[in-house]
Design an enzyme around this catalytic site. Structure first.
Site, PDB file in Angstrom:
ATOM      1  N   TYR A 110       0.859  -1.186   0.000  1.00  0.00           N
ATOM      2  CA  TYR A 110       0.000   0.000   0.000  1.00  0.00           C
ATOM      3  C   TYR A 110       0.896   1.236   0.000  1.00  0.00           C
ATOM      4  O   TYR A 110       1.888   1.296   0.726  1.00  0.00           O
ATOM      5  CB  TYR A 110      -0.894   0.026   1.240  1.00  0.00           C
ATOM      6  N   GLU A 198      -3.215   7.576  -4.180  1.00  0.00           N
ATOM      7  CA  GLU A 198      -3.165   6.279  -3.505  1.00  0.00           C
ATOM      8  C   GLU A 198      -3.012   5.154  -4.515  1.00  0.00           C
ATOM      9  O   GLU A 198      -3.673   5.146  -5.559  1.00  0.00           O
ATOM     10  CB  GLU A 198      -4.448   6.074  -2.691  1.00  0.00           C
TER      11      GLU A 198
END
Length: 398
Positions: A110, A198
């Site tokens: 992530y 993101e």
């Protein structure tokens, strides 16, 4: 402003981020055509909506041949996808991303950049526990989320990117590629005035390539004038109709899902109003900031937006007039009654009004002399919040 995954990947690719080959599709025929053009053994068919959690909701399909691509496209296009971010009403799928598969994944990570207002800096966040359960990782094992705080003057330093790559436990042969991708993502974040950038998941393949399998970019609305290319990517069908209508009227509106509507001037007072309604046991229907130039017409439009669809069972008007004039707010409430009701003398739900500040006496007198029966004056913010919650609860029981 939000954009779709395929649009985010187009932007990231232009900044040097490695992404899979993919094409958007708006019909089943286009999905099949794009899959043939991509020519991958495995093709990913992804629903494109402005919400996370698509994988768990069945919005991401792996197709091993053209027939499966066609079948999945038929299944997803027009389907209402319900995820943890859409709420129970879900979002209708109007477009797809047809993308080459990535079968040789070694590990998922992530990575994101956001603004940290407390430190007045950009923060890079990374974790080696990427994928669909990243929210659980953040909630249950926050120590697995690593952060680098970036001075906006100097930008992301190479040593910070390298340090993050090591903290996220990238394989040694992929460290340089990972840190390079972080710099590219940061450049996109700054270059396009993002509020969020993101990648989840960011993957390392068996041959140590680093690829963004998903991407999400959100943008600062106030900076869109600098990026007409981004503004053109806006998909109004993904936006709440009330929020879109409010934006066109110069109002700041966010639907919060409850039944006690709030009309306030100033973002700080609006947030405090939402909090105090919760304090007295109510559920705020919205955040609505009318700003500092509230004409009667603007106030009337705000009332129509709040009452549209029957969600609001009561309205709390909480105004502290500075630039705003309380008399104009009061006239706007009367104007709303004229537009909304046939007799111009009533509103469909109770309205509690707290006015303070510029021309407050004139505003209070206008409402006192008005023929509208269900407008109740409140002397304080606390009293007004308590009163509107009580009246909404009584209406529910009736």
């Amino acid at each position: 402003m939000n954009i779709h995954e395929y649009q985010s990947k187009q932007i990231l690719k232009s900044y040097g981020v490695t992404v899979p080959k993919g094409l958007p599709a708006f019909s089943v025929e286009e999905a099949v055509k794009n899959a043939k053009e991509i020519g991958s053994d495995v093709v990913v068919v992804k629903a494109q909506i402005h919400a996370g959690g698509r994988g768990k909701a069945g919005g991401v399909k792996l197709a091993k041949n053209i027939n499966e691509v066609e079948g999945y496209a038929k299944e997803l296009l027009g389907k209402t996808l319900v995820t943890h971010q859409t709420g129970p009403e879900g979002k209708k799928v109007g477009r797809l991303l047809i993308e080459e598969g990535c079968p040789n994944i070694k590990h998922e990570y992530y990575l994101s950049f956001v603004i940290d207002r407390q430190t007045a800096s950009v923060v890079m966040m990374g974790s080696e526990e990427g994928g669909m359960d990243i929210e659980e990782v953040a909630a249950k094992t926050p120590e697995k989320i690593f952060k680098e705080f970036i001075d906006p003057v100097t930008g992301l330093a190479p040593f910070q990117a390298t340090r993050m790559a090591y903290a996220m436990n990238f394989p040694q042969p992929a460290i340089r590629k990972a840190s390079s991708l972080m710099v590219c993502l940061y450049n996109a974040f700054i270059g396009k005035d993002c509020s969020l950038a993101e990648i989840n998941p960011l993957v390392v393949t068996e041959d140590d390539n680093v690829i963004a399998l998903d991407a999400k970019l959100n943008f600062d609305d106030s900076a869109l004038f600098r990026h007409p290319d981004v503004a053109e990517m806006r998909d109004v069908t993904e936006e709440d109709p009330k929020e879109r209508r409010a934006s066109e009227a110069g109002l700041n509106y966010v639907n919060l899902g409850g039944d006690v509507a709030c009309m306030v001037n100033g973002a700080g007072l609006a947030m405090a109003t939402v909090d105090i309604i919760k304090h007295y046991g109510g559920e705020p229907a919205n955040f609505l900031d009318v700003g500092g130039d509230s004409s009667p017409e603007k106030i009337a439009e705000a009332f129509q937006i709040m009452l549209d669809g029957g969600q609001a069972k009561g309205i709390f008007v909480n105004i502290f007039g500075g630039i705003n004039r309380c008399d104009l707010v009061a006239k706007g409430i009367l104007e709303a009654a004229k537009i909304i009701s046939s007799d111009g003398k009533s509103l469909p739900v109770p309205v509690v009004v707290r006015l303070e500040g510029t021309n407050v006496n004139e505003g209070r007198q206008i409402l006192k002399d008005s023929p509208i029966a269900n407008v109740i004056m409140a002397p304080t913010m606390e009293g007004g919040a308590e009163e509107i919650v009580k009246r909404v609860n009584e209406a529910k029981k009736a």
